[in-house]
Enzyme design. Structure first.
Site, PDB file in Angstrom:
ATOM      1  N   ASP A   1       0.828  -1.206   0.000  1.00  0.00           N
ATOM      2  CA  ASP A   1       0.000   0.000   0.000  1.00  0.00           C
ATOM      3  C   ASP A   1       0.862   1.255   0.000  1.00  0.00           C
ATOM      4  O   ASP A   1       0.535   2.242  -0.661  1.00  0.00           O
ATOM      5  CB  ASP A   1      -0.949   0.031   1.208  1.00  0.00           C
ATOM      6  CG  ASP A   1      -1.794   1.298   1.187  1.00  0.00           C
ATOM      7  OD1 ASP A   1      -2.543   1.469   0.206  1.00  0.00           O
ATOM      8  OD2 ASP A   1      -1.686   2.130   2.103  1.00  0.00           O
TER       9      ASP A   1
ATOM     10  N   SER B   1      -6.719  -0.093   0.020  1.00  0.00           N
ATOM     11  CA  SER B   1      -5.707   0.648   0.766  1.00  0.00           C
ATOM     12  C   SER B   1      -6.051   0.686   2.259  1.00  0.00           C
ATOM     13  O   SER B   1      -5.211   0.368   3.118  1.00  0.00           O
ATOM     14  CB  SER B   1      -5.622   2.069   0.190  1.00  0.00           C
ATOM     15  OG  SER B   1      -4.846   2.894   1.000  1.00  0.00           O
TER      16      SER B   1
ATOM     17  N   LYS C   1      -4.287  -2.035   5.635  1.00  0.00           N
ATOM     18  CA  LYS C   1      -3.641  -1.599   6.887  1.00  0.00           C
ATOM     19  C   LYS C   1      -4.502  -1.973   8.097  1.00  0.00           C
ATOM     20  O   LYS C   1      -4.006  -2.395   9.120  1.00  0.00           O
ATOM     21  CB  LYS C   1      -3.406  -0.085   6.847  1.00  0.00           C
ATOM     22  CG  LYS C   1      -2.436   0.332   5.741  1.00  0.00           C
ATOM     23  CD  LYS C   1      -2.184   1.805   5.705  1.00  0.00           C
ATOM     24  CE  LYS C   1      -3.354   2.620   5.259  1.00  0.00           C
ATOM     25  NZ  LYS C   1      -3.373   3.125   3.909  1.00  0.00           N
TER      26      LYS C   1
HETATM   27  N1  URA Z   1      -6.922   6.376   3.556  1.00  0.00           N
HETATM   28  C1  URA Z   1      -6.134   5.357   3.134  1.00  0.00           C
HETATM   29  O1  URA Z   1      -5.437   4.741   3.920  1.00  0.00           O
HETATM   30  N2  URA Z   1      -6.143   5.030   1.838  1.00  0.00           N
HETATM   31  C2  URA Z   1      -6.911   5.672   0.941  1.00  0.00           C
HETATM   32  O2  URA Z   1      -6.872   5.327  -0.201  1.00  0.00           O
HETATM   33  C3  URA Z   1      -7.723   6.738   1.382  1.00  0.00           C
HETATM   34  C4  URA Z   1      -7.721   7.061   2.707  1.00  0.00           C
END
Ligand code: URA
Length: 426
Positions: A162, A184, A188
């Site tokens: 990411d 994304s 995480k």
């Molecule tokens: N926050 C993220 O971690 N990724 C994105 O694409 C948008 C907001």
């Protein structure tokens, strides 16, 4: 194994990629075997042509598995988590965690820095002297076991794919793609391995996705994808048409958090926080009883948890005094120019102006002034009289032009206005 060229050709034509092909893209981003030009081309083709549910799921899983997986639910079976898409004055994570912990529902959260006009939980917490946010699996687990909660910062070992793809999205106009946002965020968020995650999808003028219909679309995509990957998830779509709560600014938001935990929280912030607490409780199989959250605050237990947690993560003794006095010295009163109803707030611009005043970064290496803040004294729909105090700005140095631009973010109409719903059913 097919070639990057053929994968790009197929995605450009709007075809669905196979599991193997999507995995190949992520491998290329992680080990450097795909050139930035090829990754950028994939992102653009995905942003224009879209990704189907399977492609989104596989992309998310591969990005997630590119880094460390903590699988904390193997040790704490009812561990909860919450994630917001970001806004202005959004300190819900800081209020929610100790309240849930005080109710015996453990929480662990890896947070991020501010992006654009939004403030990040990591940046806000850095206004507490000594607080250590560099948690690893072991210290996270220990802190949750000791205090009921842990808040850390996503490290470089979480979802490296990411990191690469996000930096390319940032320069290829492909940030604004719902499947790419989904992959994304989840790559995480799922890395800690909580038993349930509640999402707070912001909508309105201060949200990354201002249109409610798209916010709902993102909410559904996040829930569908996370559930398919085995994590019970729900989402609320909540209002960000005006700053949340009474304060915007890093140290000021920590101070407001303490006020919430002492029973003096603003109604909008408490309503969203309690709603998300209930979502987390239900997701981890331990629904909250009537009045349980309110009692955790009224009894002082939630505030005690915050203090114990801050000490466990290294906060220096006397940190509350630092937070209590943490407003920048130049005070500017913003007054209502003409009588009427507060009809709209350019909330994104409010966030950008505070960032410009030093409360945010213009470049990734900039340091933040934690004391630049805004106290907001009016809510959408309020009837205002000329000369009434609308807000109070705390700057490092006087700046009449910035104060005037900030005042211009608050629109007044002579017709009564209905404020938008705070929480929209998904
Ligand atoms: N926050 C993220 O971690 N990724 C994105 O694409 C948008 C907001």
């Amino acid at each position: 194994m097919t070639t990057p060229y053929r994968i790009l050709e197929r995605k450009r034509a709007g075809e669905r990629l196979s599991v193997e092909e999507v995995r190949q893209v992520v491998k290329g981003a992680t080990d450097g075997s795909w050139a930035d030009a090829q990754l950028g081309a994939f992102l653009m083709a995905a942003a224009i042509r879209g990704l189907g549910p399977q492609e989104t799921r596989v992309l998310t899983q591969a990005m997630l598995e590119s880094g460390d997986l903590w699988e904390l639910r193997n040790d704490i079976a009812d561990l909860g988590d919450k994630h917001s898409t970001g806004g202005v004055g959004d300190k819900v994570s800081l209020v929610l965690s100790p309240i849930l912990a005080a109710c015996g529902r453990p929480v662990a959260m890896l947070t991020g820095r501010g992006l654009g006009h939004t403030g990040g939980t990591t940046d806000k917490l850095e206004s507490i002297p000594g607080l250590d946010l560099a948690l690893d699996r072991e210290s996270c687990l220990r802190t949750v076991t000791e205090t009921g909660m842990a808040i850390g910062m996503a490290t470089t070992d979480v979802a490296p794919a990411d990191r690469k793809l996000y930096s390319l999205r940032d320069v290829t106009a492909t940030i604004d793609s719902l499947p790419l946002i989904t992959a994304s965020i989840l790559s995480k968020k799922l890395a800690t391995g909580a038993a349930g995650v509640a999402f707070d999808i912001k909508t309105g003028s201060g949200a990354f996705i201002p249109e409610p219909a798209r916010a709902h679309e993102l909410a559904s995509m996040l829930v569908r994808t996370a559930e398919a990957l085995g994590t019970p998830t729900t989402a609320l779509v909540t209002d960000m048409s005006q700053p949340l709560g009474r304060w915007v600014g890093h140290a000021a938001e920590v101070k407001e958090t303490l006020e919430c935990l002492e029973g003096d929280g603003p109604a909008d912030l408490m309503e969203i926080t309690f709603a998300l607490c209930r979502e987390v409780g239900s997701l981890v199989g331990r629904p909250l009883g009537e009045g349980e959250l309110e009692a955790a605050v009224a009894s002082g237990r939630a505030r005690e948890v915050f203090d114990r947690w801050a000490a466990a993560q290294g906060a220096e003794s006397g940190w509350e005094r630092v937070i209590d006095q943490a407003l920048a010295p130049e005070e500017v009163v913003l007054t209502v120019p003409s009588a009427g109803y507060l009809s709209a707030v350019d909330t994104k611009e409010v966030g950008l102006l505070l960032a410009e005043a030093g409360g945010g970064r213009q470049r990734p290496t900039d340091t933040i002034d934690h004391q630049v803040s805004l106290r907001v004294l009016a809510r959408l729909g309020d009837e205002l009289v000329a000369g009434q105090e609308l807000g109070r700005l705390y700057l490092r140095r006087n700046d009449d032009d910035l104060a005037a631009r900030l005042l211009g973010c608050f629109h007044i109409s002579d017709q009564p206005v209905e404020p938008p719903p705070l929480i929209r059913p998904v």
